[in-house]
Design a protein around this motif. Structure first.
Motif, PDB file in Angstrom:
ATOM      1  N   MET A 276       0.839  -1.194   0.000  1.00 19.90           N
ATOM      2  CA  MET A 276       0.000   0.000   0.000  1.00 19.90           C
ATOM      3  C   MET A 276       0.874   1.245   0.000  1.00 19.90           C
ATOM      4  O   MET A 276       1.692   1.434   0.898  1.00 19.90           O
ATOM      5  N   HIS A 277       0.706   2.088  -1.016  1.00 11.40           N
ATOM      6  CA  HIS A 277       1.548   3.273  -1.200  1.00 11.40           C
ATOM      7  C   HIS A 277       0.912   4.470  -0.509  1.00 11.40           C
ATOM      8  O   HIS A 277      -0.174   4.912  -0.873  1.00 11.40           O
ATOM      9  N   LEU A 278       1.606   4.981   0.487  1.00 10.61           N
ATOM     10  CA  LEU A 278       1.148   6.133   1.243  1.00 10.61           C
ATOM     11  C   LEU A 278       2.348   7.000   1.601  1.00 10.61           C
ATOM     12  O   LEU A 278       3.497   6.629   1.347  1.00 10.61           O
ATOM     13  N   GLU A 279       2.078   8.148   2.205  1.00 13.11           N
ATOM     14  CA  GLU A 279       3.166   8.975   2.714  1.00 13.11           C
ATOM     15  C   GLU A 279       3.908   8.185   3.782  1.00 13.11           C
ATOM     16  O   GLU A 279       3.304   7.564   4.659  1.00 13.11           O
ATOM     17  N   LEU A 280       5.230   8.202   3.707  1.00 16.38           N
ATOM     18  CA  LEU A 280       6.053   7.445   4.644  1.00 16.38           C
ATOM     19  C   LEU A 280       6.424   8.330   5.824  1.00 16.38           C
ATOM     20  O   LEU A 280       6.727   9.519   5.660  1.00 16.38           O
ATOM     21  N   ARG A 281       6.415   7.733   7.023  1.00 16.33           N
ATOM     22  CA  ARG A 281       6.678   8.503   8.221  1.00 16.33           C
ATOM     23  C   ARG A 281       7.306   7.595   9.277  1.00 16.33           C
ATOM     24  O   ARG A 281       7.422   6.388   9.086  1.00 16.33           O
ATOM     25  N   VAL A 282       7.690   8.202  10.399  1.00 18.61           N
ATOM     26  CA  VAL A 282       8.241   7.468  11.538  1.00 18.61           C
ATOM     27  C   VAL A 282       7.333   7.716  12.746  1.00 18.61           C
ATOM     28  O   VAL A 282       7.125   8.873  13.112  1.00 18.61           O
ATOM     29  N   PRO A 283       6.776   6.678  13.364  1.00 17.53           N
ATOM     30  CA  PRO A 283       6.764   5.296  12.887  1.00 17.53           C
ATOM     31  C   PRO A 283       5.801   5.142  11.716  1.00 17.53           C
ATOM     32  O   PRO A 283       5.069   6.076  11.378  1.00 17.53           O
ATOM     33  N   ASP A 284       5.785   3.957  11.121  1.00 15.73           N
ATOM     34  CA  ASP A 284       4.921   3.695   9.973  1.00 15.73           C
ATOM     35  C   ASP A 284       3.454   3.791  10.380  1.00 15.73           C
ATOM     36  O   ASP A 284       3.103   3.649  11.552  1.00 15.73           O
ATOM     37  N   ILE A 285       2.580   4.017   9.400  1.00 18.43           N
ATOM     38  CA  ILE A 285       1.155   4.097   9.693  1.00 18.43           C
ATOM     39  C   ILE A 285       0.607   2.769  10.210  1.00 18.43           C
ATOM     40  O   ILE A 285      -0.288   2.728  11.045  1.00 18.43           O
ATOM     41  N   TRP A 286       1.169   1.646   9.736  1.00 16.18           N
ATOM     42  CA  TRP A 286       0.674   0.331  10.137  1.00 16.18           C
ATOM     43  C   TRP A 286       1.447  -0.200  11.333  1.00 16.18           C
ATOM     44  O   TRP A 286       2.599   0.182  11.562  1.00 16.18           O
ATOM     45  N   PHE A 287       0.801  -1.114  12.061  1.00 11.62           N
ATOM     46  CA  PHE A 287       1.399  -1.740  13.233  1.00 11.62           C
ATOM     47  C   PHE A 287       1.206  -3.249  13.095  1.00 11.62           C
ATOM     48  O   PHE A 287       0.069  -3.733  13.021  1.00 11.62           O
ATOM     49  N   ARG A 288       2.315  -3.989  13.035  1.00  4.02           N
ATOM     50  CA  ARG A 288       2.231  -5.430  12.819  1.00  4.02           C
ATOM     51  C   ARG A 288       1.657  -6.125  14.048  1.00  4.02           C
ATOM     52  O   ARG A 288       2.131  -5.926  15.173  1.00  4.02           O
ATOM     53  N   ALA A 289       0.640  -6.946  13.814  1.00  3.87           N
ATOM     54  CA  ALA A 289      -0.002  -7.624  14.942  1.00  3.87           C
ATOM     55  C   ALA A 289      -0.532  -8.985  14.501  1.00  3.87           C
ATOM     56  O   ALA A 289      -0.918  -9.187  13.345  1.00  3.87           O
ATOM     57  N   PRO A 311      -3.442   1.558  14.103  1.00  4.10           N
ATOM     58  CA  PRO A 311      -3.657   2.085  15.450  1.00  4.10           C
ATOM     59  C   PRO A 311      -4.752   3.153  15.466  1.00  4.10           C
ATOM     60  O   PRO A 311      -4.759   4.071  14.652  1.00  4.10           O
ATOM     61  N   GLY A 312      -5.663   2.971  16.416  1.00  8.86           N
ATOM     62  CA  GLY A 312      -6.857   3.806  16.470  1.00  8.86           C
ATOM     63  C   GLY A 312      -8.094   3.032  16.098  1.00  8.86           C
ATOM     64  O   GLY A 312      -9.215   3.462  16.370  1.00  8.86           O
ATOM     65  N   THR A 313      -7.903   1.859  15.446  1.00  6.82           N
ATOM     66  CA  THR A 313      -9.004   0.975  15.096  1.00  6.82           C
ATOM     67  C   THR A 313      -8.674  -0.439  15.558  1.00  6.82           C
ATOM     68  O   THR A 313      -7.500  -0.800  15.668  1.00  6.82           O
ATOM     69  N   PRO A 314      -9.696  -1.265  15.802  1.00  4.61           N
ATOM     70  CA  PRO A 314      -9.442  -2.603  16.358  1.00  4.61           C
ATOM     71  C   PRO A 314      -9.279  -3.709  15.324  1.00  4.61           C
ATOM     72  O   PRO A 314      -9.316  -4.884  15.682  1.00  4.61           O
ATOM     73  N   ALA A 315      -9.092  -3.361  14.046  1.00  9.79           N
ATOM     74  CA  ALA A 315      -9.089  -4.377  12.989  1.00  9.79           C
ATOM     75  C   ALA A 315      -7.696  -4.641  12.444  1.00  9.79           C
ATOM     76  O   ALA A 315      -6.818  -3.774  12.480  1.00  9.79           O
ATOM     77  N   ILE A 316      -7.504  -5.848  11.922  1.00 11.04           N
ATOM     78  CA  ILE A 316      -6.389  -6.135  11.026  1.00 11.04           C
ATOM     79  C   ILE A 316      -6.857  -5.706   9.637  1.00 11.04           C
ATOM     80  O   ILE A 316      -7.781  -6.293   9.066  1.00 11.04           O
ATOM     81  N   VAL A 317      -6.242  -4.668   9.105  1.00 11.98           N
ATOM     82  CA  VAL A 317      -6.736  -4.071   7.859  1.00 11.98           C
ATOM     83  C   VAL A 317      -6.416  -4.954   6.656  1.00 11.98           C
ATOM     84  O   VAL A 317      -7.259  -5.147   5.780  1.00 11.98           O
ATOM     85  N   ALA A 318      -5.203  -5.465   6.596  1.00 11.87           N
ATOM     86  CA  ALA A 318      -4.785  -6.332   5.491  1.00 11.87           C
ATOM     87  C   ALA A 318      -3.907  -7.430   6.066  1.00 11.87           C
ATOM     88  O   ALA A 318      -3.048  -7.163   6.909  1.00 11.87           O
ATOM     89  N   GLY A 319      -4.138  -8.667   5.628  1.00  8.18           N
ATOM     90  CA  GLY A 319      -3.353  -9.765   6.178  1.00  8.18           C
ATOM     91  C   GLY A 319      -3.949 -11.111   5.832  1.00  8.18           C
ATOM     92  O   GLY A 319      -4.538 -11.288   4.763  1.00  8.18           O
ATOM     93  N   SER A 320      -3.825 -12.053   6.768  1.00  5.30           N
ATOM     94  CA  SER A 320      -4.241 -13.433   6.516  1.00  5.30           C
ATOM     95  C   SER A 320      -4.738 -14.071   7.803  1.00  5.30           C
ATOM     96  O   SER A 320      -4.221 -13.767   8.895  1.00  5.30           O
ATOM     97  N   ASN A 321      -5.758 -14.946   7.674  1.00  3.95           N
ATOM     98  CA  ASN A 321      -6.290 -15.637   8.851  1.00  3.95           C
ATOM     99  C   ASN A 321      -6.181 -17.158   8.741  1.00  3.95           C
ATOM    100  O   ASN A 321      -6.916 -17.888   9.386  1.00  3.95           O
ATOM    101  N   ARG A 322      -5.278 -17.635   7.912  1.00  5.31           N
ATOM    102  CA  ARG A 322      -5.032 -19.061   7.632  1.00  5.31           C
ATOM    103  C   ARG A 322      -6.103 -19.688   6.742  1.00  5.31           C
ATOM    104  O   ARG A 322      -5.921 -20.810   6.285  1.00  5.31           O
ATOM    105  N   SER A 323      -7.181 -18.959   6.459  1.00  8.77           N
ATOM    106  CA  SER A 323      -8.173 -19.440   5.481  1.00  8.77           C
ATOM    107  C   SER A 323      -8.240 -18.517   4.275  1.00  8.77           C
ATOM    108  O   SER A 323      -8.360 -18.974   3.142  1.00  8.77           O
ATOM    109  N   ILE A 324      -8.173 -17.208   4.529  1.00  9.44           N
ATOM    110  CA  ILE A 324      -8.141 -16.226   3.452  1.00  9.44           C
ATOM    111  C   ILE A 324      -7.015 -15.239   3.729  1.00  9.44           C
ATOM    112  O   ILE A 324      -6.588 -15.061   4.871  1.00  9.44           O
TER     113      ILE A 324
END
Length: 793
Positions: A276-289, A311-324
């Motif tokens: 996902m192409h966005l403005e880059l910053r420190v720290p990154d917009i995403w948080f690995r979880a 961060p600020g929302t309770p969801a995994i926005v993009a990723g994998s759940n072992r089925s999808i």
């Protein structure tokens, strides 16, 4: 005297040392707790928070509620300041932190009244969504309160963090609307001026939706319109005072790459890649979880979902759940329209609608300002949206924008955590309240699918959505949202491949009409990805990374050949000779050591801006302050003119198209030669050097800023190729994963995981991102463990 001097020096050194120690202790006091245990009355059962060597977090609990609370706790401890910036940017509340300098940003955002809308949305949300947001909010505020000292950014700005509310999480989603859409819809305002000032042939020539660079999933490339004839438009006699030293058009825009291959090409589960192409910053917009909790639908089974949380929302926005596994790219559909607000001749402050006269609602918005008095703005709203501009004839214009309409934000995306097939994920995507995005999904059974995720407006009445329209006519305007059954969708295509890169996806027809054209990116990047997929018949995660890191300059190669031919024919000169010699280092890539890439790119952009500004000059005859909007498809118009060489469309002052191109080359040569080392020293890496900064670093002394920012690395890549890269814009993450085989996937993150400069995870993983080195998709072995234990209520 000497004794006194020594005492003074000693005292000054003591003060400096003490101050430094106190500052260091204060900074350390805001570090997150990584180990031990924390009691909480909000936790139903013991929940663990583990961190690996990169700071990637694994949260394991006995319920999604406990895991949600824990995620909020971690987000607050690691990223509260960044979360605060996102909610404030959407609500127009940044000046409360940064003072009057932030007022222009707040005024632009506040006109949309997002906080009031978020609070109204929360009140109408389902009980399930309110429960999730409530648990997450409790966790955030507990995590913030558990810090010994408030986050260091608040020490620097002399502020106290404001507690989190449920509406704030919806504002973070709203912030993504602002990032991915043009909240001022400036492109269509410019189109209205162009339509009024130019002949229709010229307007269509400049604003068409696509051409030979297209690489859609369905249908052929579009045909670019012919240039206007001399009877319609002649630019040769244009007054030169109408031309400007145009600001270079932006080469990058919020977007992304995502592509997938089915199980037929992997020999197992389908495989998806996303950056996902966005403005880059420190720290990154995403948080690995990674979140692990019992599956509520199947006793004894567990949900195991990993990827990028926001961060600020309770969801995994993009990723994998072992089925999808799933990812997103900005769709660049058209989700905002200007509506002409026709005054009621019989009553002031009323306007005409299809149902009769209606009152304009007036809201006075107070903007708090740090260190100064509050400022107020007056927002005038219609049923379609706020009045924000004027049409070319002076008629007020209201902005209808999906972000401000009821139902634009919800938590449906959370359901992807438990989805088991691509078809199930597609159905969830159609109900998601989020900025409308291209959604790609792959499942463990080998299926792949594409659709639009997020809400799309249902337009009726046959009006042109790219121009202001009269919605006071019956059955004209937006009539709710497009029904899920009408969404475009492509599942398991015969070629076993899907690709999106912000360009047009669907064929001309009903589906394209539903999505609209919000400024599709040129198809060059999408085409290069498509062709990279077609070049292989079997795929692994490593093959997907090869495509993501593809920095071949296929888009600019025709320009290089054109420039070489021009130099072979043109008159020699010192600057031109140096340019010709520098072109010999062409390696076909946007590589950091390439001088030729930088030259060709700079020349092409100079030609583009020179040619297009003449068309803008024609519009300035009626609108003196006009500036061209970003015309993503302008490459088609520009190349057509260079091939056809119509004399009547030459900007004034040039006798031929060859002369124009040589003059542009000379201007580039002068600019490059006057810099230290001359043309031979002007590498692409010098121009494309990272400026990935902490939000506060620009206001701090240089030595502190360098400590907070990421290194100034020379970066390969550019726009119009898969490896999109500029100094502060690019892949905010890179991953590829096959659901059910996450152990062989990868996940790269720029800017690091933690927002605290003393954290061992500050900037962690950034070097791998710069080098394109894959790091494991799943978190590694835990080096820290924090246990949340239930306390007596």
């Amino acid at each position: 005297m000497r004794v006194l001097l020594r005492r003074i020096i000693f005292f000054v050194l003591f003060l400096l040392t003490t101050s430094a120690l106190l500052a260091w202790l204060a900074l350390r006091g805001s570090l997150p707790q990584l180990d031990g245990s924390v009691p909480s009355k909000a936790i139903g059962a013991s929940t663990t928070i583990e961190r690996d060597a990169l700071g990637s977090v694994t949260i394991s609990g006995s319920s999604r509620r406990d895991v949600t609370w824990a995620l909020g706790y971690v987000h607050a401890q690691e990223r509260f300041f960044e979360m605060d910036l996102m909610r404030r940017s959407a609500a127009g509340e940044l000046a409360e932190l940064f003072g009057a300098a932030a007022l222009p940003l707040d005024r632009r955002a506040r006109v949309h009244r997002m906080r009031a809308r978020a609070e109204a949305s929360l009140a109408k949300a389902s009980s399930t969504d309110r429960e999730v947001i409530g648990s997450y909010t409790e966790g955030i505020n507990a995590g913030l309160a558990a810090l010994q000292v408030r986050p260091f950014a608040y020490l620097l700005t002399r502020n106290t963090p404001r507690p989190w509310t449920g509406a704030d999480s919806l504002l973070v989603i709203d912030a993504m609307y602002f990032s991915l859409n043009d909240a001022g819809n400036k492109r269509e305002l410019a189109f209205a001026r162009m339509k009024a000032a130019l002949p229709d042939t010229a307007y269509r020539f400049l604003t068409a939706s696509g051409g030979w660079w297209d690489a859609p999933l369905s249908g052929p490339a579009m045909r670019w319109p012919d240039p206007p004839g001399p009877a319609d438009l002649d630019l040769r006699n244009l007054d030169k005072s109408l031309l400007q030293d145009a600001e270079p058009a932006a080469d990058v825009a919020p977007g992304s790459n995502s592509f997938a291959v089915s199980g037929a090409l992997t020999g197992g589960p389908a495989l998806i890649a996303n950056d996902m192409h966005l403005e880059l910053r420190v720290p990154d917009i995403w948080f690995r979880a990674r979140l692990i909790y019992p599956d509520p639908r199947r006793p004894g089974a567990r949900i195991d979902v990993s990827g990028a949380s926001l961060p600020g929302t309770p969801a995994i926005v993009a990723g994998s759940n072992r089925s999808i596994a799933w990812g997103f790219t900005n769709s660049y559909g058209d989700f905002a329209d200007w509506v002409r607000v026709l005054p009621d001749p019989a009553a002031r402050d009323r306007y005409l609608t299809a149902e009769g006269s209606a009152a304009i609602d007036t809201h006075v918005e107070s903007i708090a300002v740090h260190g100064a008095d509050a400022q107020s703005i007056v927002v005038r709203e219609t049923r379609w949206g706020p009045i924000m501009a004027e049409d070319v004839d002076g008629t007020p214009l209201a902005l209808a924008w999906t972000a401000t309409h009821e139902g634009a934000v919800n938590l449906e995306l959370l359901k992807l955590e438990t989805a088991e097939t691509a078809d199930e994920a597609i159905a969830i995507a159609h109900q998601a309240g989020m900025p409308a995005q291209n959604f790609l999904v792959a499942d463990r059974f080998g299926s792949i699918a594409w659709t639009i995720a997020g809400r799309m407006p249902l337009r009726v009445g046959g009006f042109d959505p790219l121009l202001p329209a009269d919605w006071s006519k019956p059955d004209t305007g937006w009539k709710g949202w497009v029904a899920a059954s009408d969404y475009p969708q492509i599942s398991n295509p015969p070629q076993h491949r899907l690709w999106t890169a912000n360009a047009r996806i669907v064929d001309e027809g009903r589906h394209l009409e539903l999505i609209g054209d919000g400024g599709y990116e040129l198809g060059a990047r999408q085409k290069q990805i498509r062709d990279g997929l077609r070049a292989r018949e079997h795929f692994t995660a490593a093959d997907m990374l090869d495509i993501q890191l593809d920095d071949r300059a296929l888009f600019l190669d025709p320009w290089r050949k054109r420039l070489l031919a021009l130099l072979d024919k043109g008159v020699a000169g010192t600057g031109r000779d140096a340019m010709r010699k520098a072109l010999d280092d062409w390696d076909g890539h946007a590589s950091i050591n390439s001088v030729s890439y930088r030259i060709v790119r700079a020349w092409r952009n100079e030609v583009r801006d020179t040619v297009l500004d003449a068309f803008a000059g024609a519009v300035r005859r009626q609108h003196a302050d006009f500036k061209l909007p970003r015309l993503s498809q302008a490459e088609h118009a520009l190349w057509s003119l260079l091939e056809l060489r119509p004399a009547h469309l030459l900007p004034p002052g040039y006798a031929s198209w060859e002369e124009l191109q040589l003059a542009c080359l000379d201007r580039v040569a002068v600019n490059l030669e006057k810099q230290p080392g001359g043309i031979a020293a002007r590498t692409w890496g010098e121009r494309n050097t990272a400026r990935i900064a902490h939000p506060l670093s620009r206001a701090l002394p240089g030595f502190v800023a360098r400590w907070l920012d990421m290194p100034a690395d020379a970066l390969a890549g550019d726009s119009n190729m898969p490896r999109v890269q500029s100094p502060d814009f690019g892949a905010s993450e890179r991953f590829a994963v096959a659901p059910g085989d996450e152990e062989h996937g990868y996940f790269e993150l720029p800017g690091g995981q933690s927002g605290h400069p003393l954290s061992p995870f500050y900037g962690a993983g950034h070097r791998d991102w710069v080098a394109g080195k894959p790091t494991p998709f799943l978190p590694g072995p835990a080096i820290h463990q924090l246990r949340l234990e239930p306390a007596a209520r």
